[in-house]
Design an enzyme around this catalytic site. Structure first.
Site, short mmCIF file in Angstrom:
data_model
loop_
_atom_site.label_atom_id
_atom_site.label_comp_id
_atom_site.label_asym_id
_atom_site.label_seq_id
_atom_site.Cartn_x
_atom_site.Cartn_y
_atom_site.Cartn_z
N GLY A 15 54.41 66.13 43.66
CA GLY A 15 54.93 65.50 44.86
C GLY A 15 54.03 64.36 45.30
N GLY A 18 51.34 60.92 52.18
CA GLY A 18 50.85 59.68 52.75
C GLY A 18 49.59 59.17 52.10
N GLY A 20 48.38 60.29 48.78
CA GLY A 20 48.30 60.29 47.33
C GLY A 20 49.38 61.11 46.67
N LYS A 36 44.96 65.68 43.48
CA LYS A 36 45.55 64.67 44.36
C LYS A 36 44.91 63.33 44.04
CE LYS A 36 47.29 64.90 48.37
NZ LYS A 36 47.81 64.99 49.70
N ASP A 125 46.34 67.60 60.20
CA ASP A 125 47.73 67.40 59.80
C ASP A 125 48.39 68.73 59.43
OD1 ASP A 125 50.05 65.96 59.34
OD2 ASP A 125 49.51 65.43 57.28
#
Length: 405
Positions: A15, A18, A20, A36, A125
């Protein structure tokens, strides 16, 4: 063909976010990890990378069954990346809600929150998309990255630091934010899991942000045992929110044990070259052993071999029993040839270093004895025609199975 990034073999793209792209990968020892790879506009911000490099060692001190631990990082070169434990599951944002076992989810998230804050890491986050649910247990991912990369240049380049509806009011208003902001995000995430609705509704980001600052959350349908805690977590005043330790206490979650200090790993940056550090094995909670990819493959091969041994034993026994009366020499030859082949396999197992060699030898010896015994038993109970019919049927089924496989 797979791609290599440093010592890691990238297998597939999982996936993108925002900051990477996330790839499923294998480390040098064959274990699955998540890599990532930071986006180019993030990699181009030297100040953001320097800040992230300073945070990596702290992030590595966060561990536990409900945390996707940071295992390694390389922040130099054109493609800086961070390596974390790979968690197989679905994000909370993609599972059926309201969540059935809400207490289990709440306890797991509280444990993760306490583990992060105890190590001095702010997630910044926390939201349903950053909570992976695996076998009913939540695992928090991407902790510390948003906080470390919160710089004007990165944000201006297109990466949104946080998600409206889960960001605390002080973050949206640009005021100083600390661990209390994570508590707010925890409350919003758990409210979504309990009701199946966004706690501050849907719509444009600006409208959602306005409701976060000026309106109470929608907690209709939240169980009575959880609603008071969520209202406290979603208070607009950071000072009125409970700490992670207080949340654990109210939910009856055992305090997080102090994580042992990891092997020193200087965060690597563009300006410095460091020795490669082998990815450490993840050992959360009470788990003492985790199979590598090669070990899993060996276990699978052994399982397939035993199924093949069982099927071939039954087939040879049928054929030998069918041939015993009209063609006794053929029956004896079939039994002898099969027994010899299996005994050779047992000898190979004896000389191998496989951890399954003992079970393999036992299975081989049982197969030989079982084939001979079954042959005589079938010959005594069934006619030659019936046994021949069984044998032909087994042969056809075996061929169909092989072709389909």
């Amino acid at each position: 063909m797979s791609e290599h990034l440093g010592p890691y073999e990238l297998l597939s793209r999982l996936g993108s976010g925002g900051f990477g792209e996330v790839h499923l990968a294998l480390d040098p020892e064959g274990r699955t990890v998540a890599v990532k790879v930071l986006h180019p506009h993030v990699a181009a911000d030297s100040a953001a990378l320097a800040r992230l490099a300073r945070e990596v060692e702290t992030m590595r001190r966060v561990g536990g069954a409900h945390i996707a631990e940071v295992l390694d990082a390389s922040l130099e070169g054109d493609r800086p990346y961070i390596v974390t434990r790979y968690v197989q599951g679905r994000p909370l944002s993609a599972v059926p809600v309201p969540v059935a076992d809400l207490r289990r989810l709440a306890a797991g998230l509280a444990d993760a929150l306490q583990a992060m804050h105890q190590a001095g890491v702010i997630h910044r986050d926390l939201k349903p998309a950053n909570v992976i649910v695996t076998e009913g247990e939540p695992v928090v991912i991407d902790f510390g990255i948003a906080s470390a990369l919160d710089s004007l240049s990165v944000t201006a380049s297109g990466a949104v630091v946080g998600t409206p509806g889960y960001l605390a009011p002080e973050v949206l208003e640009g005021r100083p934010a600390g661990m209390e902001a994570d508590v707010f995000s925890f409350g919003a995430t758990l409210a979504y899991a309990a009701t199946g609705r966004q706690p501050y509704g849907q719509g444009p980001a600006s409208a959602v942000a306005y409701r976060v600052v000026h309106h109470p959350p929608d907690l209709e349908g939240v169980p009575d045992w959880l609603e008071p805690l969520l209202r406290a977590c979603l208070s607009t005043d950071p000072a009125k929110r409970p700490t992670a330790a207080e949340i654990c206490d109210r939910l009856g979650v055992e305090p997080v044990a102090q994580m042992p200090s990891p092997r020193p790993m200087p965060a690597r940056s563009r300006a410095s070259e460091q020795d490669e550090m082998a990815t450490r094995e993840w050992r959360p909670g009470k788990e003492q052993y985790r199979r590598s990819v090669e070990e899993s493959r060996a276990r699978h091969r052994e399982k397939v071999r035993r199924w093949w041994l069982t099927g071939s034993a039954l087939f040879v026994a049928l054929l030998a029993a069918a041939a015993r009366e009209p063609l006794p020499e053929v029956s004896l030859f079939l039994l002898a040839a099969y027994s010899l082949a299996v005994v050779i396999d047992a000898g190979v197992a004896l000389l191998s270093k496989s951890p399954y060699r003992r079970g393999r030898m036992i299975a081989d010896l049982v197969a030989v004895a079982g084939t001979v015994g079954l042959c005589f038993g079938l010959a005594a109970w069934f006619s030659t025609f019936t046994l021949a019919l069984f044998g032909v049927t087994a042969l056809v089924v075996g061929i169909v199975f092989l072709l389909s496989a």
